[in-house]
Design an enzyme around this catalytic site. Sequence first.
Site, PDB file in Angstrom:
ATOM      1  N   GLY A 163       0.829  -1.205   0.000  1.00 16.98           N
ATOM      2  CA  GLY A 163       0.000   0.000   0.000  1.00 16.98           C
ATOM      3  C   GLY A 163       0.857   1.246   0.000  1.00 16.98           C
ATOM      4  O   GLY A 163       2.083   1.192   0.121  1.00 16.98           O
ATOM      5  N   ALA A 164       0.210   2.383  -0.142  1.00 13.71           N
ATOM      6  CA  ALA A 164       0.917   3.664  -0.182  1.00 13.71           C
ATOM      7  C   ALA A 164       1.538   3.983   1.178  1.00 13.71           C
ATOM      8  O   ALA A 164       1.141   3.401   2.187  1.00 13.71           O
ATOM      9  CB  ALA A 164      -0.066   4.768  -0.579  1.00 13.71           C
TER      10      ALA A 164
ATOM     11  N   THR B 271       3.446  -1.041   8.675  1.00 10.09           N
ATOM     12  CA  THR B 271       4.376  -1.453   9.739  1.00 10.09           C
ATOM     13  C   THR B 271       3.667  -1.578  11.076  1.00 10.09           C
ATOM     14  O   THR B 271       3.903  -2.510  11.851  1.00 10.09           O
ATOM     15  CB  THR B 271       5.542  -0.446   9.845  1.00 10.09           C
ATOM     16  OG1 THR B 271       6.141  -0.302   8.560  1.00 10.09           O
ATOM     17  CG2 THR B 271       6.590  -0.915  10.840  1.00 10.09           C
TER      18      THR B 271
ATOM     19  N   GLY C   9       2.194   5.519   4.723  1.00 10.67           N
ATOM     20  CA  GLY C   9       1.321   6.124   5.733  1.00 10.67           C
ATOM     21  C   GLY C   9      -0.018   5.470   5.934  1.00 10.67           C
ATOM     22  O   GLY C   9      -0.881   6.011   6.629  1.00 10.67           O
ATOM     23  N   VAL C  10      -0.234   4.270   5.337  1.00  5.76           N
ATOM     24  CA  VAL C  10      -1.542   3.613   5.519  1.00  5.76           C
ATOM     25  C   VAL C  10      -1.539   2.641   6.693  1.00  5.76           C
ATOM     26  O   VAL C  10      -2.562   2.042   7.007  1.00  5.76           O
ATOM     27  CB  VAL C  10      -2.006   2.897   4.226  1.00  5.76           C
ATOM     28  CG1 VAL C  10      -2.268   3.876   3.110  1.00  5.76           C
ATOM     29  CG2 VAL C  10      -0.994   1.849   3.792  1.00  5.76           C
TER      30      VAL C  10
ATOM     31  N   LYS D 270      -7.347   4.905  -7.554  1.00  6.37           N
ATOM     32  CA  LYS D 270      -7.596   5.800  -8.693  1.00  6.37           C
ATOM     33  C   LYS D 270      -8.916   6.542  -8.536  1.00  6.37           C
ATOM     34  O   LYS D 270      -8.995   7.754  -8.762  1.00  6.37           O
ATOM     35  CB  LYS D 270      -7.566   5.002  -9.996  1.00  6.37           C
ATOM     36  CG  LYS D 270      -6.176   4.492 -10.366  1.00  6.37           C
ATOM     37  CD  LYS D 270      -6.228   3.613 -11.608  1.00  6.37           C
ATOM     38  CE  LYS D 270      -4.819   3.137 -11.989  1.00  6.37           C
ATOM     39  NZ  LYS D 270      -4.838   2.255 -13.160  1.00  6.37           N
TER      40      LYS D 270
ATOM     41  N   SER E 127      -1.594   1.434 -17.787  1.00  7.74           N
ATOM     42  CA  SER E 127      -3.015   1.809 -17.629  1.00  7.74           C
ATOM     43  C   SER E 127      -3.338   3.132 -18.309  1.00  7.74           C
ATOM     44  O   SER E 127      -4.364   3.730 -18.028  1.00  7.74           O
ATOM     45  CB  SER E 127      -3.377   1.879 -16.148  1.00  7.74           C
ATOM     46  OG  SER E 127      -2.628   2.883 -15.500  1.00  7.74           O
TER      47      SER E 127
END
Length: 786
Positions: free
Chosen positions: A368-369, A375, A371-372, A734, A691
């Site tokens: 994932g990006a 960890t 900061g989600v 998206k 894409s």
Amino acid sequence: MAEKSAIDKFIDKTLSETFPEELPLIPTRAKFVVFPNSIIPMIIGRKKSIAALEESLEKYNNLMFFVSQKDIELEEPTIDDFYRIGTIGKVVQIIRGPEGEYKVLVEGLKRAEIKEFTEFDEVIKCKIKPLNVSYKKTKVLEALVRRVKSLFEKYISHTKKFPQEAIMIIEETEDPEVISDLVASVLPIEHTEKQEILEELHPKKRLEMILEILTQEVELLEIEETIESKVREKIEKGQKEFYLREKLKVIQEELTGEAENEFTLLKEKIKKLKAPEYVKEKAEYELSKLEKMSPFSPEANVSRTYIDWLLELPWEQKTRDRLNIKEAEKLLNKNHYGLKEPKERILEFLAVRKLSKKPRSPILCFVGAPGVGKTSLGKSVAEALGRKFGRISLGGMRDEAEIRGHRRTYVGAMPGRIIQLIKKLGVKNPVIVLDEIDKMGISYQGDPASALLEVLDPEQNNAFVDHYLEIPFDLSEIIFITTANVLHTIPGALRDRMEIIQIPGYTDAEKYYIAKDYIIPKLLKEHGIEKTQIKITKGALQKIISEYTRESGVRSLERILAKLMRKVALKLAEGEKSVHVKINNVKELLGTPPYFRSDKLEKPEVGVATGMAWTAYGGEILQVETLITSGKGKLIITGKLGDVMKESAQIALTLSKKIIEKKDESLLEKFEKCDFHIHVPEGAVPKDGPSAGVTLTTSIISSILNIPIRNDVAMTGEITLMGKVLPVGGIKEKLLSAYRSGITNIIIPKHNEKDLEKIPEEILEKLKVYKVENINEVLKIALMEG
């Protein structure tokens, strides 16, 4: 007025003295120059010099003129071999030597210049002119005197060669003339440098020259002292260790009747070690080798360190799992908002461990990006199980030895970072998070990703061999959790060993609850602010989320809220009792919002299509621009696009030619007489991925037909030469990026319809999603005229 010191009286007397116009001359050799205001011993042995000394005592009241030879090796110098400036001196003591030479003590009185030589055969005589200089005692001169005195004291403390009387004379006077001459006379420099100082009449310039020389000398002496101290320390340390070791042996023999030395203690530790038999055998073998070595050899130190590693590793020590599913669920909900799928998978994992006697530890990979919460999810798994937690960052790792360790043949060899972490945690079954597994590299030092295959493969890691240990260590009970921003940079063989769990970005609504329930309470505690001292309205928090951050995670949101807390803390420190954060004062506290402007185009434009991208940092929207100019049918691509997007552009151009051929053959000549320039703005940011085909084709068709593209439509999908729209990844990220930018009409591939289930209902209700199978459907929706 204070009474003058003996030195000042001596100076006054010297200044008031008159000197004869003519004086006998003694040339000085060796490496010294006679300076005024100094007393110097010398030996006079040459025939002409003895004659000059005798004449001085008989006719000139012990006065004579001392001047240096240019070449100190000459025995019979000529007139041209003397410097022209020397010192008038007085013989204050004389002793006859055993071989006819004289040992004299000379007191330097005054600088003088040779006007002419009056005699040179039997004795050297010359007419002289005393040299005077007038100067003012300025602050600069006073500072120079102080600095020279200070440095000279330091020089003396290092050399310890000067008598106390010389130190006292310099300490008692502040006269720049006396200070400069006295210091210059004792400095260990070449006679040419001393002559330069003697010939300089102004005391300020003399002091500056001396200061430079003193600074260099003190630095050199300090370096010499440091080197000597280190050498002495090493020698003393070795002798001290040897002496203490021998003394300890004797004491132990006296107390116990046997030499219970270090080896005896190590043998006891090996016997008590809780480890497989092969570990004990290896330790005993290394100890037997160590006993035969000299304790001072480098190999002994290597063996001793290796034995310590074998004794300190947790071969059998482990924590007992806490497998209460309800408690684990509470803990996960307490630490994390949303993340339904990852939480479910973690609970399933815990349930299997509870039911199975020999559970197999899967390798979870959270993708994932930034900061989600990837960890922190790993940390929660450790907390739920009651296990110890460790983390290794793999970002930028290029050395295979970081994973497998160095062989003991290397100087400073150590085990790999996994074994190091296990030793630090003290158990063989911790939870270890391998962060940024997608950012490892390959270099001449090996491929760490390939080395991880053995670590993460459940079939192999029960006998992982670190190059340093050279014996197997069981990693099978460790729960490995890996994290990545993207999947395509992880090697296929490594990805095959992991269970991928996508962690999508957060919606604005989710961010609101995360900020309210998790971030703000934590920041209040960190900044020492009570709940009663601050009130943030719902509207203000929503404004901060929508206008001050635009990311998938919540890292930037936490930074912005921390900034808000600092502003509030300042106001409270200035005397305000409480701070109320509302919509109308957010700008005052945080400044102008960086994202108040939407990325959405203001109006429909020809050749400008809005595409949706999925990057390592979450979802983004991109404007793809196509401009047609006269040329020869070339395709120009700019915007720092990767190879995949360049290929998509080639396909899009070929497909566009086919579509135009069906619509209007008269426009086909544009493909031969025009150049197509495709540009994706923000050229400094690398862009790639499969894409963008749909967006590129729409942009080219719009430019050829001169029809504007709707500015309220965003699209994604790969295209084939036949015009089919293929499915792509990252649909949730998206759509959220398009929604954040104010775009409500979305075009996606038909085969991605299943991905809409992951979109929150409150977002999906506000979007109109078109599911398409071919490019013609896209053009009907996107172009202003179908």
